[in-house]
Write an enzyme that holds these catalytic residues in place. Structure first.
Site, PDB file in Angstrom:
ATOM      1  N   SER A   1       0.849  -1.183   0.000  1.00 52.01           N
ATOM      2  CA  SER A   1       0.000   0.000   0.000  1.00 52.01           C
ATOM      3  C   SER A   1       0.890   1.240   0.000  1.00 52.01           C
ATOM      4  CB  SER A   1      -0.851  -0.017   1.269  1.00 52.01           C
ATOM      5  OG  SER A   1      -1.321   1.273   1.566  1.00 52.01           O
TER       6      SER A   1
ATOM      7  N   LYS B   1       2.162  -3.251   6.017  1.00 53.95           N
ATOM      8  CA  LYS B   1       2.210  -3.182   4.544  1.00 53.95           C
ATOM      9  C   LYS B   1       3.632  -3.033   4.019  1.00 53.95           C
ATOM     10  CE  LYS B   1      -1.945  -3.741   2.999  1.00 53.95           C
ATOM     11  NZ  LYS B   1      -2.267  -5.083   2.477  1.00 53.95           N
TER      12      LYS B   1
ATOM     13  N   TYR C   1      -1.084  -0.313  10.098  1.00 56.77           N
ATOM     14  CA  TYR C   1      -1.285  -0.738   8.706  1.00 56.77           C
ATOM     15  C   TYR C   1      -0.016  -0.506   7.884  1.00 56.77           C
ATOM     16  CZ  TYR C   1      -3.707  -0.715   4.140  1.00 56.77           C
ATOM     17  OH  TYR C   1      -4.122  -0.946   2.842  1.00 56.77           O
TER      18      TYR C   1
HETATM   19  P1  NAD Z   1     -12.255  -4.745   1.332  1.00 59.73           P
HETATM   20  O1  NAD Z   1     -12.553  -4.415   2.742  1.00 59.73           O
HETATM   21  O2  NAD Z   1     -13.231  -4.397   0.286  1.00 59.73           O
HETATM   22  O3  NAD Z   1     -11.972  -6.319   1.196  1.00 59.73           O
HETATM   23  C1  NAD Z   1     -11.140  -7.010   2.081  1.00 59.73           C
HETATM   24  C2  NAD Z   1     -11.641  -8.432   2.192  1.00 59.73           C
HETATM   25  O4  NAD Z   1     -10.748  -9.175   3.037  1.00 59.73           O
HETATM   26  C3  NAD Z   1     -13.027  -8.515   2.830  1.00 59.73           C
HETATM   27  O5  NAD Z   1     -13.912  -9.234   2.001  1.00 59.73           O
HETATM   28  C4  NAD Z   1     -12.787  -9.229   4.157  1.00 59.73           C
HETATM   29  O6  NAD Z   1     -13.884 -10.046   4.575  1.00 59.73           O
HETATM   30  C5  NAD Z   1     -11.537 -10.049   3.836  1.00 59.73           C
HETATM   31  N1  NAD Z   1     -10.799 -10.415   5.054  1.00 59.73           N
HETATM   32  C6  NAD Z   1     -10.404  -9.581   6.053  1.00 59.73           C
HETATM   33  N2  NAD Z   1      -9.780 -10.280   7.012  1.00 59.73           N
HETATM   34  C7  NAD Z   1      -9.760 -11.576   6.612  1.00 59.73           C
HETATM   35  C8  NAD Z   1      -9.234 -12.762   7.190  1.00 59.73           C
HETATM   36  N3  NAD Z   1      -8.611 -12.742   8.385  1.00 59.73           N
HETATM   37  N4  NAD Z   1      -9.372 -13.932   6.498  1.00 59.73           N
HETATM   38  C9  NAD Z   1      -9.997 -13.947   5.296  1.00 59.73           C
HETATM   39  N5  NAD Z   1     -10.527 -12.853   4.710  1.00 59.73           N
HETATM   40  C10 NAD Z   1     -10.408 -11.678   5.370  1.00 59.73           C
HETATM   41  O7  NAD Z   1     -10.827  -4.086   1.017  1.00 59.73           O
HETATM   42  P2  NAD Z   1     -10.041  -3.828  -0.369  1.00 59.73           P
HETATM   43  O8  NAD Z   1      -9.959  -2.381  -0.575  1.00 59.73           O
HETATM   44  O9  NAD Z   1     -10.558  -4.717  -1.430  1.00 59.73           O
HETATM   45  O10 NAD Z   1      -8.574  -4.285   0.062  1.00 59.73           O
HETATM   46  C11 NAD Z   1      -7.917  -5.436  -0.423  1.00 59.73           C
HETATM   47  C12 NAD Z   1      -6.443  -5.342  -0.100  1.00 59.73           C
HETATM   48  O11 NAD Z   1      -5.865  -4.227  -0.774  1.00 59.73           O
HETATM   49  C13 NAD Z   1      -6.145  -5.118   1.379  1.00 59.73           C
HETATM   50  O12 NAD Z   1      -4.976  -5.816   1.739  1.00 59.73           O
HETATM   51  C14 NAD Z   1      -5.904  -3.630   1.462  1.00 59.73           C
HETATM   52  O13 NAD Z   1      -5.137  -3.283   2.572  1.00 59.73           O
HETATM   53  C15 NAD Z   1      -5.192  -3.401   0.151  1.00 59.73           C
HETATM   54  N6  NAD Z   1      -5.207  -2.004  -0.297  1.00 59.73           N
HETATM   55  C16 NAD Z   1      -6.348  -1.452  -0.771  1.00 59.73           C
HETATM   56  C17 NAD Z   1      -6.322  -0.140  -1.235  1.00 59.73           C
HETATM   57  C18 NAD Z   1      -7.533   0.494  -1.847  1.00 59.73           C
HETATM   58  O14 NAD Z   1      -7.384   1.598  -2.409  1.00 59.73           O
HETATM   59  N7  NAD Z   1      -8.709  -0.127  -1.787  1.00 59.73           N
HETATM   60  C19 NAD Z   1      -5.146   0.606  -1.143  1.00 59.73           C
HETATM   61  C20 NAD Z   1      -3.994   0.009  -0.659  1.00 59.73           C
HETATM   62  C21 NAD Z   1      -4.034  -1.312  -0.248  1.00 59.73           C
END
Ligand code: NAD
Length: 293
Positions: free
Chosen positions: A151, A168, A164
């Protein structure tokens, strides 16, 4: 072009957001997908098996092959079970996309140990546990594609996200080391650093721009393809914008003896000058371990 066709892939956190998009993309490319999701709230907690089941139904409706898995990848047992789901359903495992994540934001002085640990456990421990459970299988078959999810917060820091950000950047350290250890075994390990509109970022990002998770999934799909031989790369995908992030080291300066504060201050501009900067490497070479690798 083989791509991911016929490969078995596990995507953690595949129930929604980026993970759902990655799972759909891999399945559309012919991968047999284990869609893992515990179905938790954004900040963790609660559990709902429907999260994994829904994306599997979506993949199947589109003609793809997938099975659901609702184990908690933050626990070593759950991570092992998730990998077992792949082996039981499809008899092998080729691709691991570590994507599951939660947020427990707080400024550092207000952050509780629980907030610190919950975030570290899902992002860093979860990534290590799932990859570790898959690793012997990837090594044995001399083929694997692993993606970790970093991230901008981890790479550059972000206010209110000490837990976080630490986790990350932790997955980037893990990625760099696994890329070295996996190289001789045909295992490639890379990171993505996404910016996409999901429930995690809704209200925080400008939703007028196109921040569809599909942009990020394009990078993930490519990094998982057989033809893609990249390893130890960090690919940042901010909507339609793709870029490469590296940790580099300046050419630096040698001192004849331990410098005083004044000497360091006087030469800081030279030390810090990034022109001619190169990728750094660990000070203690690990080649001596290669034989036992
Ligand atoms: P989101 O909240 O939409 O989805 C995350 C999913 O992970 C959820 O469905 C949740 O149920 C699942 N989850 C959480 N803990 C879990 C566990 N212990 N076991 C199994 N499943 C679990 O979030 P997102 O935005 O789709 O994020 C996905 C990844 O991308 C994450 O690692 C997040 O940190 C990273 N990220 C996202 C962004 C962004 O702009 N959305 C930016 C940087 C990093």
């Amino acid at each position: 072009m083989p791509g991911v066709d016929g490969r078995v892939a596990i995507v953690t956190g595949a129930g929604r957001g980026l993970g759902r998009s990655h799972a759909l993309r891999l399945a559309a490319g012919g991968a047999l997908v284990v869609a893992n999701d515990l179905g938790v709230r954004k900040e963790g907690g609660g559990a709902n098996a429907a999260a994994a089941q829904d994306v599997v139904a979506e993949i199947r409706a589109a003609g793809g092959v997938a099975v659901p898995d609702d184990h908690d990848i933050a626990s070593e047992t759950g991570a092992k079970e998730a990998v077992k789901s792949a082996l039981e359903a499809f008899g092998r495992l080729d691709i691991v996309v570590n994507n599951a994540g939660i947020l427990r934001d707080a400024t550092f002085h207000k952050m509780t140990v629980q907030q610190w640990e919950a975030v570290r456990q899902v992002h860093l421990d979860g990534t290590a546990f799932v990859t570790r459970a898959a690793w012997p299988h990837l090594r044995e078959q001399r083929y694997g594609r692993v993606v970790v999810t970093s991230s901008g917060a981890g790479l550059f820091g972000n206010f209110g996200q000490a837990n976080y950000a630490a986790a990350k950047l932790g997955v980037v350290g893990l990625m760099h080391t696994l890329a070295l250890e996996g190289a001789r075994h045909g295992i490639r390990v890379n990171a993505v650093a996404p910016v996409a509109l999901t429930r995690m970022t809704v209200g925080l990002l400008d939703d007028a721009s196109d921040l569809d998770p599909a942009w990020v999934s394009a990078a993930v799909g490519w990094l998982c393809a057989e033809e893609c031989d990249l390893t130890a790369e960090i690919v940042r995908v901010h909507g339609r914008h793709f870029s490469r992030v590296r940790i580099v080291e300046s050419r630096g300066v040698d001192f004849p003896s331990p410098p005083s504060d004044d000497h360091l201050a006087a030469r800081w501009a030279e030390i810090a000058d990034l022109s001619g900067a190169q990728e750094g490497q660990a000070a203690v070479a690990t080649a001596r371990h290669a034989g036992s690798g």
